[in-house]
Design an enzyme around this catalytic site. Structure first.
Site, PDB file in Angstrom:
ATOM      1  N   GLY D 149       0.921  38.419 -23.918  1.00 19.42           N
ATOM      2  CA  GLY D 149       1.490  39.330 -22.935  1.00 19.42           C
ATOM      3  C   GLY D 149       0.876  40.710 -23.077  1.00 19.42           C
ATOM      4  CB  CYS D 150       0.538  43.492 -20.682  1.00 15.44           C
ATOM      5  SG  CYS D 150       2.130  43.373 -19.869  1.00 15.44           S
ATOM      6  CE1 TYR D 151       5.405  47.404 -21.491  1.00 20.29           C
ATOM      7  CE2 TYR D 151       6.311  45.380 -20.593  1.00 20.29           C
ATOM      8  CZ  TYR D 151       6.094  46.737 -20.496  1.00 20.29           C
ATOM      9  OH  TYR D 151       6.561  47.426 -19.403  1.00 20.29           O
TER      10      TYR D 151
END
Lengths: 346, 346, 346, 346
Positions: D149-151
C-alpha cells in the site's frame, strides 16, 4: 554517437530548470555547464531538490570561457541580456537557442517598439523563429534560434494552417488565452504569491501583451498584411498549462468542421507532437509535462464563426520542450528524443 | 418587523446550501423549511458541517403541506422539476424565486428547443427575469422570478448598458467565460472529481451551452433582433468564481474607454453590487463569497474592438445571492440585507 | 451606543487586511486609522480590491499623532516592532491588542531565548494571553493583549481541558500541525510562491518552530512543569486553514472517548466558537472564513493513546478573528459581534 | 532482447492508468492486453486523452483467454477480486504483481480480521511483499507479489532500518500521514469531488485505517512482536503526493541525527530510488511523478524523540511505480528501467 555537449545559460529560472529536467534524460546530450548569476557555486540540486541524484553540477558564473564548455547553448535569460551575449556564441561557431524575445522578430522596428533598442541587429535576419512544426527546414539549418513565446506557440500552431488556406478572415481574429502561473517565472512578485493566485482568475495586460506583436508578425508573414489580432491573456490558478481559444469569421458559410480538421491533419501529417482532437475538447491536463499541442475545432454555424482550441504545457512546448525539439532538429536527430515521456492520466 | 418565513426546496445541492448560508444570516428572514429528496430526516448540518451551531433544521420530504410552511420559497431544483411544482406555490399566493431555467424564458419555443416541453406555460409571461439591477421595478412587483443563470448574469450586466446605447455592433459579440467547478453542482460525475479538475483547464459545450439562448433572448429584448452571440464556457480549477471576457466591434472609432466607463457608471448609479473598475482588471478573488459584480473595460484601438471583463461568484451573484437580492426587492427591503459580508483579501 | 474608534497599525499584511475585513462589518466599531510603512497615501482598496466600496480610508504613516485617532488599537506588526510602540499606546490609556509574539510570553527569558532582547519588559507581566475561551475573565479586564499564535490556538484549545483534568500524561504530547500558506504572510519569498506551494506538502522548522515554546509555557502554567511537547508544523497547498493532530498517552486505560468529549463539552459549555465534533472528523473547509474551532476526539485503544484533532482558519480564530473576539470581551460586548458570518458549504 | 508481454487487469482505475503510463515508456516491455469491466471495447485513449498517440489498445473484458495474452500481469483491482483470479495466472506459470491488499499479509487471520475471508490462502505464504528495497532478493525469485500500500511504503522505508538496529522503542511509534486525493481512486464519491477537497484538509479513518495492520505485520516481522503503531491518515488538497511524519522515542539519549542518517545511508547504499535528505526537509513536489522516496531525519533532543519524514508519489512509488520496479527485479532487469524520468522542478 558521442553525446553532444550542452550548456544552459541562466539555468535556475523555471525555463532553465525545465531544460535541465529534459536534457538530463536526453540520451544524446550531456549537460556540461550551467550558469547562474544568483547561485554561483551552488549545486543545482540544492535549488531544485527534485534533481537530487539526477545531476551533480554546480552553477557557474557566466564568463568568457563559458563558450568553450559546450557545443550548443540554450539561453534562458531575460530579454536584453540574451542579445548581449548571443553574438559571441555564434561568432565562435556554437549553435544557440535563445528562449527570450530577442531573436524572435524579423523586423527590428517591431522589436524596438515593444521592447528596447536592439544590440545585435545583424543577427535578426539570420535567426530562425523556432516554431518547430512550421519552420522545420529552416530550423535544421539554423545556427541561431529565436524560440517562440508560450502564447504565440499555442495560437500560431492552430492558426497558421487555417489562415494560409484562407478559411478565415485574417482581420477578425480574437485570441483569448489562459496560462498557468509558471509562465510568470521565478522572480518574486505579489502577483505570483500563492495567496494572490489561489481562487483567483483574471485577465492581465488586456490587449497590450508583448506576445501580441510576436503573433502578428508571424501571421502577416504567413498570410499577408491584413492579419490583425485582439489578444487577451488570463492567469489560471495552476502551475503549468495553457489553453487558447481563438475566434475568427469564416470566409465561406459552407465550410464545415470536417474541412478544418482535414486541413489541420494534412498540415501536421506525421508530426508527433501535434494531436488533432476529433471528438474531444483539448484539456491542459492531457498535455501536462509533455511537448504535445492538442488542437480542437468547432464551428458556430449561426454566426459563421470558427472556434479553434489549443492546449500546451507552457514550460514544455511553450518553452524548454520546443527548445530541445529545435536542438534535435538542428543536430539531425529524431525530434522526439528526450521528449517522449508519457503524460499523466491524473 | 416580524421575520418573513422562508422555505428552500432542494436545499442540499450547492445553490440550496448557499441559500441556507446567506439566509441564516439574514436579519429579516427565518428559514422554516428545507426539503430534500435524498436526505429526508437528516439534520442539515450533518450534510454540511460548516452549519453546525448555525441551523438545526432537518431536511423534509416535499409534499402538499410544504407550501403552508413559509411565505416565500426558493426552488433550487433541476429544471423540469421546478415547473411541476412552482404553479401550486403561486396559486396559493406564495412568492417564488426559481433558480432553475424553467421560468427564465419569455418565449416558450426557445425554452422548448433547448430544454423540453414546458408544463407551466401560463406562468412564463408573468415570470420576471431576476437580473436584479436591470429589472428592479418588475422584480419588486413580481410573484414569480426566474433567477438568471450564472453565465448570463456575468455577461448581461456589462453588455446591456453598452448595447442599449448602441456603442457596439450587436451581431459581433463573442463571450468567453470561465467558471469555477461548483457551477456543475453536487451531483457525482467524473468531470467534477478532484483529480479531473486539478491542473486542468478546458472549454466545454463549445458554442452549444444552454445559457447561450438565455443570454440572446435578453439581449434581443433590450437591443433588437440582430443581437447574436458566440458563447464558449471553460472550467477553471477552483471552487467558486466566474470570469467573462466579452469582445464586440465598436460602432464608432472615436469611442474611448472613458465613454464606456461613464455609460456603465451612469446605468449602475447607486447600485451597491455593481463595481466599475477604473484602473484595475476584475479578479474573481475580489468577489469571492460576495454578491458583487466587478466590471472592467478596455478598447483595442487598432481593431476598433471593445473588451468587457466581468467577475462574479457563481454561487452568490450567479445564483443564491442574486436570489436573495430579488427576495429583498420583492419584500420592499434594502437589497443589501444578508448580502453585505465583506470579501476576503486572500 | 457610539461606535468605538479602532486603529489598525500595520494594516496591509494578511492579518491586518483580515482585521479590516472583519471590523468593516462590525456594528459597534468604526475603523478610523490604518497605518502602513509601504503604502502611505494609498487607498486601502487599491491594495486589496475586495475592499472597493467597503472602506475608503487611505493608509497613513505611523507617527506620534496616530495614538489620538482611536480608542483601541490592533498591532499587526512583525515582532520586535510591536514592543517598541505598544508602550506609548498603553501609557495614553488606549487598549492594545498585539498580534505579534511580543506580549505572549510571561517569562522574559523564554521570549529572549527564542526571539531577541525585550524592550518593554515592564508590560510582560500585565499583558494577558488572548486565548479567548480560556482567559476570558482576564481578557475582559486587560488593557494589553498578547494575541495567540495560530498554531498555539489550534493546539491549546483542545489540550488545556484534557491536561487540566490529568487525562493524559503531559510529557508525552506530540503535536503534528498543518497550515495553509497565508500563515507565512504577505512578504515576498520563494517559499510562498504559487509554483513552490502547489502540489507541495512538506514539514518545516521541524521541532524548532517558535510557536513551540509559546505552547509549552501555557501548558506548563495550566498543568505543571512536566508538560513538554514535540511540535512539527507542515505547509498545505491552500490559502487558509489549519489542522492539528495531537497524540498523547492516556493516564488510565479505562478512559473512553465519551469521557474526553464530556470533558471538552463541559469546559467549553456556552462558548459559541468552540464546536465539539461527536460523529465527524474536523475539516478545515467547515471553518473557512469563520472564527470557529472544531475539535474531534479518538482513542487508539490498543496503544492507550488519545488523538485530538482540531481545525481553525489560521487568519480568523488563529489571528484577526480571535483579536476581534478579544476586543469584544474587553469592551463588554457580545463576543460574537462581527464574527457571526456563516461558513461556506463549499 | 524480445520485449516481455505485459497485461494490466483493471486498467482504467488510477493505478491501472499509471501502469499504462509507465509501461508505455518501458523499453523492454510491451502492453498486450488491458482489461476493464466498465469500458469494454473502448479505446484506452478515449478514457485518458493524455494517451492519444501513445497507446492504441482497446479495453477488453477479462475472461479465460486473457491469461494467454501476456507473460506477466499486473492486477489493479479492488481487493477480494484479485484473490479470485490471481490463482489461475499463477497456475499457468504467469508472473503476477497484485496491487490490492489480497496478497500483502502473511497471516491469514490478520487479513480476514480487517478485510474478509480469503479465497486463495494457499498462495499467501508464497506471495512476496513487494517493498522493493527491503525484499529485493525474495522479489527476484517470486512469481506472485503483493504490492505494498502507499501508506505502508512511505512508513516502512524509513522505519525498517532504524527499528532493526534498535535505535527506537518499537512500542512508541506514531505515524501521521498525509495523502493526495488520487489515493482514493477513480470511483465516484462525495469525498473526492473537487468542491469537497479544495481548501479542505482533514484526517480520516483515524486510528482505524486498514494500512495500519499491514504496516504492523511487517514491522513485527522485522523487529519483533512489540512493534505497535498509532496511524492517522489525512487528505491533502492535491492530486498526487504523500508525506509521512513518524515519531518514536529513541532508545538512547546519546543518539544523534548523524547516527540515524548513517544507518539509513548504509541500509539503502546503492539503491537509486531512496534519497536521504541531509540538509533539507522532504517535499512531495520533489518526487511528483517519480519513483523516489525521499527521507529526512530530525531529533527532538529535549524529548529524546526521533522524527522521520518521508515523501513519495502515492501513484508511483506508492503503487504503479513500485510494481514496475518489482517487475524489473523479477525479470532480472535494471530496476530503473521505465522509471528514470526526472521530476519537475515546478
Amino acid at each position: 554517437m558521442d553525446k553532444i555537449k550542452v550548456g544552459i545559460i541562466g539555468a535556475t529560472g523555471f525555463a532553465g530548470a525545465e531544460l535541465v529536467r529534459i536534457l538530463a534524460g536526453h540520451k544524446n546530450a550531456k549537460i556540461t555547464v550551467l550558469t547562474s548569476r544568483q547561485y554561483v557555486g551552488v549545486n543545482f540540486d540544492k535549488i531544485y531538490p527534485a534533481m537530487q541524484g539526477i545531476i551533480s553540477l554546480k552553477c557557474e558564473e557566466y564568463n568568457q570561457r563559458t563558450v568553450e564548455k559546450a557545443d550548443i547553448f540554450f539561453l534562458a535569460l531575460p530579454h536584453q541580456i540574451s542579445m548581449e551575449i548571443a553574438p559571441q556564441f555564434v561568432a565562435q561557431g556554437k549553435k544557440v537557442i535563445d528562449l527570450s524575445a530577442d531573436f524572435r522578430f524579423t523586423e527590428v522596428d517591431t522589436y524596438e517598439k515593444y521592447y528596447q533598442s536592439h544590440k545585435a541587429k545583424h543577427l535578426l535576419k539570420e535567426a530562425v523563429y523556432g516554431l518547430s512544426e512550421v519552420y522545420t527546414y529552416k530550423i535544421k539549418k539554423a545556427r541561431l534560434i529565436g524560440n517562440p513565446g508560450c502564447y504565440p506557440t499555442s495560437a500560431l500552431l492552430p492558426l497558421i494552417p487555417i489562415l494560409k488556406t484562407k478559411l478565415i478572415r485574417p482581420e477578425t481574429i480574437i485570441i483569448d488565452s489562459k496560462s498557468g502561473v509558471s509562465g510568470a517565472g521565478r522572480s518574486l512578485s505579489l502577483t505570483n504569491q500563492y495567496c494572490s493566485v489561489a481562487e483567483s482568475f483574471k485577465a492581465y495586460k488586456v490587449a497590450s501583451h508583448r506576445h501580441s506583436p510576436e503573433i502578428e508578425e508571424i501571421l502577416q508573414q504567413e498570410a499577408g498584411p491584413s492579419a490583425s489580432i485582439t489578444f487577451v491573456p488570463h492567469l489560471i490558478p495552476m502551475s503549468r498549462g495553457m489553453e487558447t481559444t481563438i475566434y475568427a469569421d469564416l470566409t465561406d458559410s459552407r465550410i464545415e468542421e470536417r474541412h478544418i480538421l482535414s486541413n489541420l491533419l494534412s498540415y501536421y501529417k506525421d508530426r508527433y507532437f501535434i494531436r488533432i482532437c476529433k471528438d474531444r475538447v483539448p484539456d491542459t491536463l492531457a498535455v501536462r509535462g509533455t511537448n504535445f499541442c492538442d488542437i480542437g475545432v468547432k464551428i458556430d454555424k449561426k454566426n459563421n464563426r470558427l472556434i479553434l482550441l489549443s492546449v500546451i504545457d507552457n514550460l514544455v512546448k511553450g518553452a524548454a520542450g520546443q527548445a530541445v525539439q529545435n536542438m534535435n532538429l538542428m543536430l539531425g536527430l529524431d525530434e522526439r528524443i528526450g521528449l517522449d515521456n508519457v503524460g499523466y492520466a491524473v
